[in-house]
Design a protein around this motif. Structure first.
Motif, PDB file in Angstrom:
ATOM      1  N   LEU A   1      13.030  85.369  61.701  1.00 51.91           N
ATOM      2  CA  LEU A   1      12.785  84.762  60.394  1.00 51.91           C
ATOM      3  C   LEU A   1      11.668  85.492  59.656  1.00 51.91           C
ATOM      4  N   ASN A   2      10.666  85.960  60.397  1.00 49.55           N
ATOM      5  CA  ASN A   2       9.580  86.727  59.775  1.00 49.55           C
ATOM      6  C   ASN A   2      10.115  87.821  58.864  1.00 49.55           C
ATOM      7  N   PHE A   3      11.056  88.609  59.378  1.00 47.81           N
ATOM      8  CA  PHE A   3      11.479  89.799  58.642  1.00 47.81           C
ATOM      9  C   PHE A   3      12.542  89.509  57.582  1.00 47.81           C
TER      10      PHE A   3
ATOM     11  N   VAL B   1      15.026  76.842  55.670  1.00 51.60           N
ATOM     12  CA  VAL B   1      14.635  76.120  56.886  1.00 51.60           C
ATOM     13  C   VAL B   1      13.124  75.978  57.004  1.00 51.60           C
ATOM     14  N   ILE B   2      12.364  76.891  56.400  1.00 53.13           N
ATOM     15  CA  ILE B   2      10.908  76.853  56.516  1.00 53.13           C
ATOM     16  C   ILE B   2      10.237  76.419  55.215  1.00 53.13           C
ATOM     17  N   ASN B   3      11.033  76.162  54.201  1.00 55.75           N
ATOM     18  CA  ASN B   3      10.509  75.753  52.894  1.00 55.75           C
ATOM     19  C   ASN B   3      10.320  74.232  52.873  1.00 55.75           C
ATOM     20  N   PRO B   4       9.083  73.742  52.782  1.00 57.69           N
ATOM     21  CA  PRO B   4       8.844  72.295  52.819  1.00 57.69           C
ATOM     22  C   PRO B   4       9.590  71.523  51.724  1.00 57.69           C
TER      23      PRO B   4
ATOM     24  N   ASN C   1       8.473  80.510  64.339  1.00 57.24           N
ATOM     25  CA  ASN C   1       9.507  80.720  65.353  1.00 57.24           C
ATOM     26  C   ASN C   1      10.905  80.623  64.733  1.00 57.24           C
ATOM     27  N   ASP C   2      11.908  80.917  65.537  1.00 60.43           N
ATOM     28  CA  ASP C   2      13.308  80.922  65.096  1.00 60.43           C
ATOM     29  C   ASP C   2      14.065  79.655  65.490  1.00 60.43           C
ATOM     30  N   SER C   3      13.359  78.591  65.846  1.00 68.73           N
ATOM     31  CA  SER C   3      14.026  77.410  66.399  1.00 68.73           C
ATOM     32  C   SER C   3      14.984  76.739  65.418  1.00 68.73           C
ATOM     33  N   GLN C   4      14.749  76.915  64.135  1.00 67.45           N
ATOM     34  CA  GLN C   4      15.615  76.297  63.125  1.00 67.45           C
ATOM     35  C   GLN C   4      16.601  77.299  62.513  1.00 67.45           C
ATOM     36  N   GLY C   5      16.669  78.489  63.130  1.00 61.04           N
ATOM     37  CA  GLY C   5      17.547  79.540  62.615  1.00 61.04           C
ATOM     38  C   GLY C   5      16.794  80.473  61.684  1.00 61.04           C
TER      39      GLY C   5
END
Length: 375
Positions: free
Chosen positions: A170-172, A143-146, A133-137
């Motif tokens: 964020l997917n694209f 933002v999605i990298n642990p 999802n886009d909740s973190q921008g």
């Protein structure tokens, strides 16, 4: 006598076409008043030919300039289809597979913490079934990298990957990064070289690579007035000067940053309408094009950056995509069997919704269909 008859037939056709164009323009002008539209560009394809293009209203409110057919817009989420088309090219070249583990492609772990054993594939990301999802921008891949963000888990929903559709920008932006990692080329350069230039289209993602005089200012509609969206064409020069392939990609916005005219977007649309070819120029093969257009779920009708719907024009089955950003509303929809399609882009309008689409989009395409396709 036969020559005279043919002349009269062609004259009758010409007069009828001219009358339909006049009717269309009158109806769109009325619609613009009703929907408080600043400017509107349209293009229509029929029988596999671009038969009509027209620009209405203002390009700039501040300068009181008129919109023209050569002006270019940031087209928002229709941009996603350029990223997906690029991926299909790389898949055809066997540089990757749609069923690859997306984390291995993007360079860091992509796993929903609630379903740690479930592989999130490239296909899931392209079809918005990744559970991301886009909740973190979505303007920074960290933002999605642990390894970079302790709140990375918030980027995932409670749904299992591959089971549920959730539209996600964020997917694209991550897909754009994958293209850079695979090709070693900056995303905008790859798209220009492999899609825009072969089709002879003027456009791109990088502001400074385009003629700024052709940019159409975008206006956000607030409280029955329009506010200039100054960020729409921000050049991002500082970020670009420190660009890192496969990491800085959101600066170029693969998810929404393509700039192009309505007529050139219609030509690009014709390539998809003809399953990967425009004239003698092949961009992707027929199998790839059909994969992009095939809905992966009956409920949403979404394929790989292309949507199937009967709601944008009531009861008419169309494939395409919409865009919405900075006050702009855009749409690109086509029928690959009957070989007709539409592009509409407005730089500012009342954005009320109707049946899941902007009312201004539905009404504009409805007018174009009734006058120039159905009749």
């Amino acid at each position: 006598m036969k020559k005279l008859t043919l002349t009269l037939i062609f004259l009758s056709i010409f007069i009828n076409c001219f009358a339909q164009f006049e009717k269309t323009e009158a109806q769109i002008t009325d619609l613009m008043k009703k929907m408080e539209v600043v400017g509107l560009a349209v293009a229509v394809v029929k029988d596999n030919q671009l038969i009509y293009q027209h620009s209405f209203g203002q390009k700039s409110i501040e300068n009181n300039t008129t919109l023209t057919n050569t002006d270019i817009f940031r087209i928002a989420s229709i941009s996603k289809s350029f990223a997906a088309t690029s991926i299909m090219q790389l898949a055809e070249a066997k540089k990757l597979s749609l069923d690859d583990d997306f984390g291995k492609l993007v360079g860091f772990k992509i796993r929903n913490p609630k379903y740690p054993e479930t592989v999130i594939t490239l296909r899931m990301v392209l079809s918005h079934t990744s559970s991301i999802n886009d909740s973190q921008g979505y303007f920074n891949l960290d933002v999605i990298n642990p390894a970079k963000n302790e709140n990375w888990a918030k980027c995932y929903t409670d749904k299992a990957p591959g089971t549920s559709y959730l539209y996600c920008n964020l997917n694209f932006n991550m897909v754009g990064a994958v293209i850079e990692r695979i090709t070693g080329k900056r995303y905008d350069s790859y798209v220009k070289q492999h899609i825009l230039s072969p089709l002879n289209l003027y456009g791109g993602y990088c502001v400074d690579s385009l003629d700024s005089q052709r940019f159409v200012p975008l206006y956000e509609y607030e409280n029955k007035s329009f506010k200039l969206a100054e960020a729409a064409y921000a050049p991002r020069r500082q970020e670009l000067s420190n660009y890192q392939l496969g990491h800085s990609t959101p600066v170029l916005s693969p998810t929404g940053g393509m700039k192009i005219s309505a007529a050139d977007l219609a030509k690009y649309m014709m390539m998809h309408m003809n399953y990967g070819k425009l004239g003698n120029t092949k961009i992707i093969n027929k199998k790839s094009a059909k994969q992009m257009q095939m809905a992966l779920s009956d409920e949403e009708g979404y394929g790989l950056a292309l949507l199937n719907t009967t709601n944008v024009i009531d009861g008419v089955a169309l494939t395409g995509h919409t865009g919405s950003a900075y006050g702009l509303y855009s749409a690109m929809f086509f029928d690959p069997k009957e070989k007709f399609g539409f592009v509409m882009i407005t730089n500012g309008a009342n954005g009320k919704m109707e049946k899941g689409f902007r009312a201004v989009t539905r009404e504009t395409l409805g007018i174009l269909y009734e006058n120039l396709i159905k009749n």
